[in-house]
Design a protein around this motif. Structure first.
Motif, PDB file in Angstrom:
ATOM      1  N   UNK A 211     -66.102  42.641 -13.340  1.00  0.00           N
ATOM      2  CA  UNK A 211     -66.988  43.672 -12.609  1.00  0.00           C
ATOM      3  C   UNK A 211     -66.274  42.965 -11.239  1.00  0.00           C
ATOM      4  N   UNK A 212     -65.893  41.285 -11.407  1.00  0.00           N
ATOM      5  CA  UNK A 212     -66.426  39.964 -10.434  1.00  0.00           C
ATOM      6  C   UNK A 212     -64.357  40.673  -9.709  1.00  0.00           C
ATOM      7  N   UNK A 213     -63.263  40.942 -10.362  1.00  0.00           N
ATOM      8  CA  UNK A 213     -62.514  41.561  -9.999  1.00  0.00           C
ATOM      9  C   UNK A 213     -62.799  42.953  -9.093  1.00  0.00           C
ATOM     10  N   UNK A 214     -62.997  43.661 -10.066  1.00  0.00           N
ATOM     11  CA  UNK A 214     -63.297  44.918  -9.071  1.00  0.00           C
ATOM     12  C   UNK A 214     -63.741  44.549  -7.685  1.00  0.00           C
TER      13      UNK A 214
ATOM     14  N   UNK B   8     -57.983  48.701 -12.507  1.00  0.00           N
ATOM     15  CA  UNK B   8     -57.205  47.684 -11.997  1.00  0.00           C
ATOM     16  C   UNK B   8     -57.987  46.276 -12.869  1.00  0.00           C
ATOM     17  N   UNK B   9     -59.602  46.247 -12.465  1.00  0.00           N
ATOM     18  CA  UNK B   9     -59.855  45.445 -12.673  1.00  0.00           C
ATOM     19  C   UNK B   9     -60.511  45.314 -13.851  1.00  0.00           C
ATOM     20  N   UNK B  10     -60.211  46.233 -14.952  1.00  0.00           N
ATOM     21  CA  UNK B  10     -60.770  46.343 -16.059  1.00  0.00           C
ATOM     22  C   UNK B  10     -59.423  45.440 -16.905  1.00  0.00           C
ATOM     23  N   UNK B  11     -58.778  46.481 -16.583  1.00  0.00           N
ATOM     24  CA  UNK B  11     -56.837  45.939 -17.039  1.00  0.00           C
ATOM     25  C   UNK B  11     -56.660  44.043 -16.541  1.00  0.00           C
TER      26      UNK B  11
END
Length: 312
Positions: free
Chosen positions: A105-108, A149-152
């Protein structure tokens, strides 16, 4: 994947060792969490239900509100539990899961803030082509891409961290499972993990940040040289002000935390700073957007009035 470690659970030491403060902190953070879920949930509700808010800017705002709810939910419930419980353990699997969703969630959110800046750039600098460039399909693709992208990206961290050997202490000097405190406990080689944190995570965080700065640079240049109306200049800048405030609130503590090397002396600072981007920022975002955005404010008042009328 998990059988390389002798540690089956970790102990989250939390924010404070002072027992007398814990009931007060529990009430404070419970109220903050309630305001966060209520505020962001209200924005998400009006963005979905009000046809006037079915535009790219509000579509991305809805995504941001959803992320803020999820982001806080990863860490706050466990923190609240630890305030009133003597058992502060978290299982190895739960710890790695928390780490995964925190960075997911942070990177997303970091990438979404970059997309929102790009949306403002197109709206202000390319107004005649805005509906063509930022059509519904492209907005959906952009939002979907940052979520995937955030998930991976987070999956890389969770896999790499779960393969480390934790054969020493299992005390985490934090209120949630994050990479830097866990690397402090690892007794094996963590160079690859550090590289992943510094290079990959750094790129995902700094890439959108530079895109935001570039977008605002071009917006300011465009407004200064192309716009001769003060009212138009004020209106254009006011549409960006809310987003820019959110960017500052999100990036300032994150950059301060992750650009510094991990050390015992910095862990106490990291815990305090982490409160900013895990607790404070998500609860301020809906306040910033509702107080500064007339359309969101109008839609919220209309929705509340409708609910009250139906109740009567």
């Amino acid at each position: 994947m998990l059988n390389q470690t002798s540690v089956t659970e970790f102990l989250l030491l939390g924010l404070t060792d002072v027992k007398e403060l814990r009931p007060l902190l529990f009430v404070v953070f419970l109220i903050i969490y309630f305001v966060n879920v209520t505020g962001n949930g209200a924005i998400l509700m009006v963005v979905i239900s009000d046809p006037k808010l079915h535009s790219p800017m509000y579509f991305f705002l809805g995504n941001l509100s959803c992320l803020d709810i999820c982001y806080s939910t990863v860490t706050l419930p466990k923190m609240l539990e630890n305030f009133i419980s003597t058992h502060k353990a978290i299982s190895f699997v739960a710890c790695i899961s928390q780490l995964h969703f925190f960075h997911f969630f942070g990177s997303t959110e970091a990438m979404l803030l970059g997309v929102m800046a790009l949306d403002r750039f197109v709206a202000i600098c390319k107004p005649l082509h805005y509906t063509v460039i930022m059509n519904h399909q492209r907005c959906t693709q952009m939002a979907g891409t940052v979520w995937v992208v955030g998930f991976f990206h987070a999956l890389l961290h969770s896999i790499m961290t779960s393969n480390l050997n934790f054969c020493a202490s299992n005390h985490i000097h934090h209120f949630f499972c994050d990479i830097k405190p866990l690397l402090e406990l690892a007794c094996g080689n963590t160079e690859l993990n550090q590289w992943l944190l510094n290079t990959v995570t750094g790129t995902i965080a700094m890439g959108p940040f530079f895109l935001i700065l570039l977008s605002y640079f071009y917006i300011i240049i465009y407004l200064l040289f192309k716009t001769h109306s003060c009212s138009m200049l004020h209106r254009a800048l006011s549409t960006c002000a809310s987003h820019f405030m959110v960017v500052i609130l999100f990036y300032a503590p994150v950059l301060f935390t992750y650009i510094r090397p991990a050390s015992g002396s910095s862990m106490d600072q990291d815990r305090i700073i982490a409160i900013m981007y895990t607790v404070v920022t998500p609860v301020l975002n809906p306040l910033i957007y509702t107080l500064r955005n007339k359309e969101v404010k109008r839609a919220l008042i209309k929705k509340i009035g409708k609910k009250l009328t139906e109740g009567i």
